[in-house]
Design a protein around this motif. Structure first.
Motif: not given
Lengths: 160, 160
Positions: A55-60, A63, B48, B51, B53, B69, B73, B76-78, B84
């Motif tokens: 999966v691609t998380l919102p922060n790109q 994992k 990507k 998101g 998959i 999602r 969403v 910002g960065r997690l 995460n």
DNA sequence: CATTAAACTGAATAAAAATACAGATTAACT
DNA sequence: AGTTAATCTGTATTTTTATTCAGTTTAATG
């Protein structure tokens, strides 16, 4: 019988749940650290068999994640599985409480999720009960009607 | 404003929902047939960003799928594992409903528990959803803010 | 406008994942 | 045990995906 493959795949699931793993090489190394001598090829095959996804998380950042397999079913079958396992459906304030046959709650909740019904904020399933959160009392009542309709629709026992 | 990129990504979502696509080259061809001159590289980037998959079905065939999602969403960065695994967080009356990556709900709930946040009366986790009970609507809203802050903790600059 | 920065994209390539092939192991049966 | 078929796995390779680099377009500002 418990084979070496079983143990290995179990460890793969464990590692993927516990760590942020983004490549199969990473997983391979971790497996070696945990006493499993494997190659990337085997990890690839196991990942496929287990239905594990990337999966691609919102922060790109991406994992691997363990996906529960009930999700991908044809819509018709979905409705059928859903309606056939329901026993009752009531609201309590903004919550909808669905009773299902024993052991069917997970499947029912998962089916409900993939219907993307209006007002469904989230669902949680136990063994024979599903809780559905709605924004408010009104919406919960509306949901109960919708689900009641589905219960009767599913009784028309014609298959796909 | 509606950019060419918006249109393109919308078409990608549409095509992936309507067809069984298993490689980006396939998607690229389909895009061309639908009037979008793109390369595999761009499809990769769009997939990507969106998101999207790739899932392996129980019959061991894989295809792309749009991961729901819920649209909202957090920007910002997690940073840490907890944040995460979070996808969204909303309140519904006195409940907070947290959506996580598949299989991450238990871990997220347990992490949340150990934070001993104010107003948390109790938590329950399914596979990708956590319900948090708060004393009332106000407190639930406050919790959402707190959790949202955690989701965007560690961002370099201000929000987009 | 002109200028600079930011966002976007394709071609080429690097990185990652899937698989063909062959050998090894296990299972099932005689 | 011996035989056959099926499953499994590593190596090497192919296929697929992500990214680097450079050129373009778009947006923002003086």
């Amino acid at each position: 019988m418990r084979t070496a493959k079983n143990d290995r795949q179990e460890m793969i699931i464990k590692l993927i749940k516990e760590h942020d793993i983004s490549t199969q090489d990473e997983l391979t190394s971790l497996m070696k650290k945990n006493g499993f001598a494997v190659t990337q090829a085997t990890c690839s095959r196991d990942i496929k068999e287990l239905g594990i996804i990337k999966v691609t998380l919102p922060n790109q950042v991406s994992k691997y994640a363990v996906l529960d397999r009930t999700g991908d079913v044809a819509p018709g079958r979905l409705l059928n599985v859903f309606s056939n396992s329901l026993i009752s459906c009531k609201s309590a304030m903004n919550m909808v409480v669905i009773k299902t046959l024993p052991g069917m709650a997970q499947a029912a909740a998962s089916a409900l999720d993939s219907m993307h019904l209006q007002y469904v904020v989230g669902t949680i399933a136990g063994d024979d009960t599903v809780f559905v959160a709605a924004p408010g009392t009104e919406e919960a009542n509306a949901l109960v009607s919708t689900i009641d309709d589905m219960m009767s629709a599913g009784n028309m026992s014609s298959e796909e």
